[in-house]
Write a protein that holds these residues in place. Structure first.
Motif, PDB file in Angstrom:
ATOM      1  N   HIS A 153     -60.648   7.088 -59.637  1.00 45.80           N
ATOM      2  CA  HIS A 153     -60.923   5.669 -59.866  1.00 45.80           C
ATOM      3  C   HIS A 153     -61.101   4.802 -58.630  1.00 45.80           C
ATOM      4  CE1 HIS A 153     -60.028   6.190 -64.109  1.00 45.80           C
ATOM      5  NE2 HIS A 153     -58.937   6.830 -63.769  1.00 45.80           N
ATOM      6  N   SER A 154     -60.573   5.227 -57.488  1.00 46.01           N
ATOM      7  CA  SER A 154     -60.414   4.231 -56.417  1.00 46.01           C
ATOM      8  C   SER A 154     -61.697   3.954 -55.632  1.00 46.01           C
ATOM      9  CB  SER A 154     -59.319   4.677 -55.450  1.00 46.01           C
ATOM     10  OG  SER A 154     -59.786   5.705 -54.610  1.00 46.01           O
ATOM     11  N   GLU A 155     -62.583   4.958 -55.496  1.00 46.41           N
ATOM     12  CA  GLU A 155     -63.770   4.829 -54.630  1.00 46.41           C
ATOM     13  C   GLU A 155     -63.351   4.584 -53.186  1.00 46.41           C
ATOM     14  OE1 GLU A 155     -66.647   2.046 -56.304  1.00 46.41           O
ATOM     15  OE2 GLU A 155     -65.850   2.435 -58.317  1.00 46.41           O
ATOM     16  N   SER A 156     -62.241   5.185 -52.790  1.00 46.79           N
ATOM     17  CA  SER A 156     -61.734   4.992 -51.426  1.00 46.79           C
ATOM     18  C   SER A 156     -62.599   5.751 -50.426  1.00 46.79           C
ATOM     19  CB  SER A 156     -60.292   5.503 -51.345  1.00 46.79           C
ATOM     20  OG  SER A 156     -59.831   5.490 -50.017  1.00 46.79           O
ATOM     21  N   PRO A 157     -63.096   5.083 -49.387  1.00 49.12           N
ATOM     22  CA  PRO A 157     -63.967   5.775 -48.428  1.00 49.12           C
ATOM     23  C   PRO A 157     -63.219   6.757 -47.531  1.00 49.12           C
ATOM     24  CG  PRO A 157     -63.558   3.527 -47.694  1.00 49.12           C
ATOM     25  CD  PRO A 157     -62.932   3.663 -49.068  1.00 49.12           C
ATOM     26  N   ILE A 158     -61.900   6.649 -47.497  1.00 52.56           N
ATOM     27  CA  ILE A 158     -61.125   7.579 -46.650  1.00 52.56           C
ATOM     28  C   ILE A 158     -60.217   8.478 -47.474  1.00 52.56           C
ATOM     29  CG2 ILE A 158     -61.177   6.002 -44.686  1.00 52.56           C
ATOM     30  CD1 ILE A 158     -58.006   5.707 -45.520  1.00 52.56           C
ATOM     31  N   GLY A 159     -60.374   8.489 -48.783  1.00 48.86           N
ATOM     32  CA  GLY A 159     -59.509   9.303 -49.630  1.00 48.86           C
ATOM     33  C   GLY A 159     -58.128   8.691 -49.764  1.00 48.86           C
ATOM     34  N   ILE A 160     -57.106   9.529 -49.702  1.00 54.85           N
ATOM     35  CA  ILE A 160     -55.735   9.001 -49.850  1.00 54.85           C
ATOM     36  C   ILE A 160     -54.910   9.367 -48.615  1.00 54.85           C
ATOM     37  CG2 ILE A 160     -55.787   9.207 -52.382  1.00 54.85           C
ATOM     38  CD1 ILE A 160     -53.378  11.436 -50.709  1.00 54.85           C
ATOM     39  N   THR A 161     -53.876   8.572 -48.388  1.00 50.93           N
ATOM     40  CA  THR A 161     -52.858   8.934 -47.402  1.00 50.93           C
ATOM     41  C   THR A 161     -51.516   9.011 -48.137  1.00 50.93           C
ATOM     42  OG1 THR A 161     -52.523   6.608 -46.825  1.00 50.93           O
ATOM     43  CG2 THR A 161     -54.033   7.880 -45.440  1.00 50.93           C
ATOM     44  N   ALA A 162     -50.622   9.822 -47.591  1.00 56.30           N
ATOM     45  CA  ALA A 162     -49.313   9.991 -48.232  1.00 56.30           C
ATOM     46  C   ALA A 162     -48.257  10.220 -47.171  1.00 56.30           C
ATOM     47  CB  ALA A 162     -49.347  11.179 -49.193  1.00 56.30           C
ATOM     48  N   CYS A 163     -47.052   9.819 -47.481  1.00 56.44           N
ATOM     49  CA  CYS A 163     -45.913  10.145 -46.622  1.00 56.44           C
ATOM     50  C   CYS A 163     -44.652  10.031 -47.471  1.00 56.44           C
ATOM     51  CB  CYS A 163     -45.833   9.201 -45.426  1.00 56.44           C
ATOM     52  SG  CYS A 163     -44.641   9.748 -44.175  1.00 56.44           S
ATOM     53  N   GLY A 164     -43.649  10.803 -47.121  1.00 58.43           N
ATOM     54  CA  GLY A 164     -42.402  10.772 -47.878  1.00 58.43           C
ATOM     55  C   GLY A 164     -41.207  10.683 -46.956  1.00 58.43           C
ATOM     56  N   GLN A 165     -40.064  10.469 -47.549  1.00 58.47           N
ATOM     57  CA  GLN A 165     -38.833  10.391 -46.756  1.00 58.47           C
ATOM     58  C   GLN A 165     -37.650  10.698 -47.663  1.00 58.47           C
ATOM     59  OE1 GLN A 165     -38.884   9.242 -43.315  1.00 58.47           O
ATOM     60  NE2 GLN A 165     -36.751   9.893 -43.191  1.00 58.47           N
ATOM     61  N   HIS A 166     -36.653  11.361 -47.081  1.00 58.16           N
ATOM     62  CA  HIS A 166     -35.408  11.623 -47.796  1.00 58.16           C
ATOM     63  C   HIS A 166     -34.363  10.641 -47.304  1.00 58.16           C
ATOM     64  CE1 HIS A 166     -31.605  14.268 -48.089  1.00 58.16           C
ATOM     65  NE2 HIS A 166     -31.834  13.746 -49.268  1.00 58.16           N
ATOM     66  N   TYR A 167     -33.659   9.998 -48.234  1.00 62.56           N
ATOM     67  CA  TYR A 167     -32.604   9.040 -47.878  1.00 62.56           C
ATOM     68  C   TYR A 167     -31.277   9.570 -48.403  1.00 62.56           C
ATOM     69  CZ  TYR A 167     -36.523   6.088 -46.754  1.00 62.56           C
ATOM     70  OH  TYR A 167     -37.680   5.603 -46.202  1.00 62.56           O
ATOM     71  N   PRO A 168     -30.580  10.378 -47.589  1.00 64.42           N
ATOM     72  CA  PRO A 168     -29.368  11.045 -48.089  1.00 64.42           C
ATOM     73  C   PRO A 168     -28.287  10.062 -48.527  1.00 64.42           C
ATOM     74  CG  PRO A 168     -29.746  11.538 -45.740  1.00 64.42           C
ATOM     75  CD  PRO A 168     -30.909  10.743 -46.208  1.00 64.42           C
ATOM     76  N   ARG A 169     -28.187   8.917 -47.872  1.00 65.48           N
ATOM     77  CA  ARG A 169     -27.121   7.979 -48.221  1.00 65.48           C
ATOM     78  C   ARG A 169     -27.285   7.460 -49.663  1.00 65.48           C
ATOM     79  NH1 ARG A 169     -26.261   3.311 -44.001  1.00 65.48           N
ATOM     80  NH2 ARG A 169     -26.259   5.116 -42.649  1.00 65.48           N
ATOM     81  N   ASN A 170     -28.522   7.210 -50.058  1.00 63.31           N
ATOM     82  CA  ASN A 170     -28.778   6.720 -51.421  1.00 63.31           C
ATOM     83  C   ASN A 170     -29.036   7.851 -52.412  1.00 63.31           C
ATOM     84  OD1 ASN A 170     -28.789   4.211 -50.216  1.00 63.31           O
ATOM     85  ND2 ASN A 170     -31.011   4.157 -50.009  1.00 63.31           N
ATOM     86  N   GLY A 171     -29.118   9.080 -51.906  1.00 60.18           N
ATOM     87  CA  GLY A 171     -29.460  10.202 -52.783  1.00 60.18           C
ATOM     88  C   GLY A 171     -30.849  10.046 -53.370  1.00 60.18           C
ATOM     89  N   GLU A 172     -31.786   9.594 -52.558  1.00 65.99           N
ATOM     90  CA  GLU A 172     -33.140   9.329 -53.065  1.00 65.99           C
ATOM     91  C   GLU A 172     -34.190  10.066 -52.240  1.00 65.99           C
ATOM     92  OE1 GLU A 172     -32.708   4.838 -54.922  1.00 65.99           O
ATOM     93  OE2 GLU A 172     -33.511   5.070 -52.910  1.00 65.99           O
TER      94      GLU A 172
END
Lengths: 304, 116
Positions: A153-172
């Protein structure tokens, strides 16, 4: 043009600052170099890494030379951006290594095996999430819905970017996916022929079951439009959280609420209006399997 | 009874519209031949709605629910896959059972194609 990047978390006000940076970047005269200056930045969450990475690529796509300046940044930030591959992606660091962050990633085109391996190994496969293989697969499927949706749906000219992170203190465990296309409101307004629809109304429409704007040539007659609805139900049942930002609207979903808002206008906040011409989805899952319900909703009931 | 192994056709990840294509055609061919089908999901781990919309939901455009329930036996599908499949089928029944909705979508698609 120099874009000064300060510490950015993932609260509403942090997204506001990211979108302001994007609007500032759009004012750069054609061909002017854009410097992304991290010298006064202490910390970036995964949403900022995904979005700033996309902004650099978008600037390049628009014909701007770019520089990523990490000198002077906090040692925590530099280590983080080296470790997660962001620095390497922009030519200022050595190869990434495994640590507490999930790698920065860009997919210009849909990459089924690559993205599922990223989810399974780099995000969910690090023993941060104490879940069974079945639940891990279920989460991969849910996140895939967002990823496929961006490419549909997006028609993004650069596709997608992604990044993640673990937050041990919040358990998330968090993951952000961003595209830099036309945004959900523009797509819905165009599809429905309703230019008067507000951005939050358009977001609500897009997240309703059975609604889709896909009109591709793969096939003419498929029932679709349940992916985002499935994700919403999954996070609500399993004490997760999703935040979706597109144009000047956002959607918050957790187990207690589902709110559609337009927080970045000139009204209540008193801040200058910002619009993000793309879509960013911030997903949070709990690291504790006891909080999950994998429904076996209707064993024995006929399928059709 | 014909056996269709989704893993053999698609691999362990059944997530895209394109993944659904060979499964749809295998199912449709068997149904047209009047066969009963054992649709086996052994070894398939990750599921997403585009796959089910393309592979199975689409059958409801051509075949009615009773026939599909009688002829297709679904085996070894994980609980998360089952949730997505049931939602996909419910959505397809709404879509294919509601001519107005289909006409509205077809009109938008047609108008757009004409503009191009």
């Amino acid at each position: 043009m120099q874009l000064l990047i300060l510490t950015i978390n993932d609260a509403l006000s942090d997204f506001y600052r990211l979108f302001r940076l994007g609007q500032q970047m759009a004012l750069a005269p054609p061909g002017e170099r854009i410097e992304f200056d991290f010298s006064q930045c202490g910390f970036l969450r995964q949403n900022a890494v995904a979005m700033i990475g996309g902004m650099v690529r978008l600037a390049e796509h628009r014909g701007h030379p770019t520089s990523v300046l990490l000198e002077g940044a906090s040692s925590w930030l530099r280590t983080n951006l080296y470790q997660n591959g962001f620095a390497h992606a922009f030519g200022v660091g050595s190869s990434p290594w495994k640590g507490n962050s999930v790698p920065y990633r860009q997919d210009r085109e849909l990459n089924k095996e690559g993205f599922l391996e990223y989810l399974r190994e780099d995000w969910l496969g690090r023993n941060w999430l104490n879940v069974s293989e079945g639940l891990r697969d279920a989460i991969c499927g849910q996140v895939w819905e967002v990823y496929q949706n961006a490419f549909d749906h997006s028609e993004s000219p650069i596709g997608i970017t992604a990044c993640g992170q673990h937050y041990p203190r919040n358990g998330e465990l968090k993951l952000t996916l961003a595209d830099f296309g036309i945004g959900i409101p523009a797509r819905v307004r165009r599809y429905l022929g309703d230019e008067a629809m507000t951005a939050s109304e358009a977001l609500r429409w897009a997240f309703s079951r059975g609604h889709t704007t896909r009109t591709g040539t793969f096939d003419a007659d498929l029932a679709r439009g349940i992916g985002l609805d499935l994700l919403r139900e999954f996070v609500r049942k399993n004490r997760g959280r999703i935040e979706v930002y597109s144009h000047d609207a956002c959607l918050f979903v957790d187990e207690r609420q589902e709110r559609y808002m337009q927080p970045f206008g000139t009204g209540a906040t008193g801040l200058p209006k910002v619009t993000f011409l793309g879509t960013v989805v911030n997903i949070t899952f709990s690291c504790d399997e006891t909080l999950y319900i994998l429904s076996n909703e209707s064993a024995g009931r006929p399928y059709f | 009874m014909a056996k269709i192994s989704v893993r053999d056709l698609v691999g362990p990840n059944a997530v895209t519209y394109e993944d659904g294509e060979p499964v749809y055609h295998a199912l449709r061919d068997a149904l047209i031949e009047g066969e009963e089908v054992d649709l086996d999901f052994s070894g398939v781990k990750v599921f997403a709605s585009p796959f089910f919309n393309s592979a199975i939901g689409r059958l409801l455009a051509e075949f009615d629910s009773e026939l599909l329930n009688d002829r297709i036996e679904i085996a070894a599908l994980s609980s998360s896959g089952e949730s997505v499949l049931r939602r996909s089928i419910d959505n397809a029944k709404d879509y294919f059972g509601d001519p107005k909705q289909r006409e509205a979508v077809a009109k938008v698609v047609g108008d757009r194609a004409a503009v191009r």
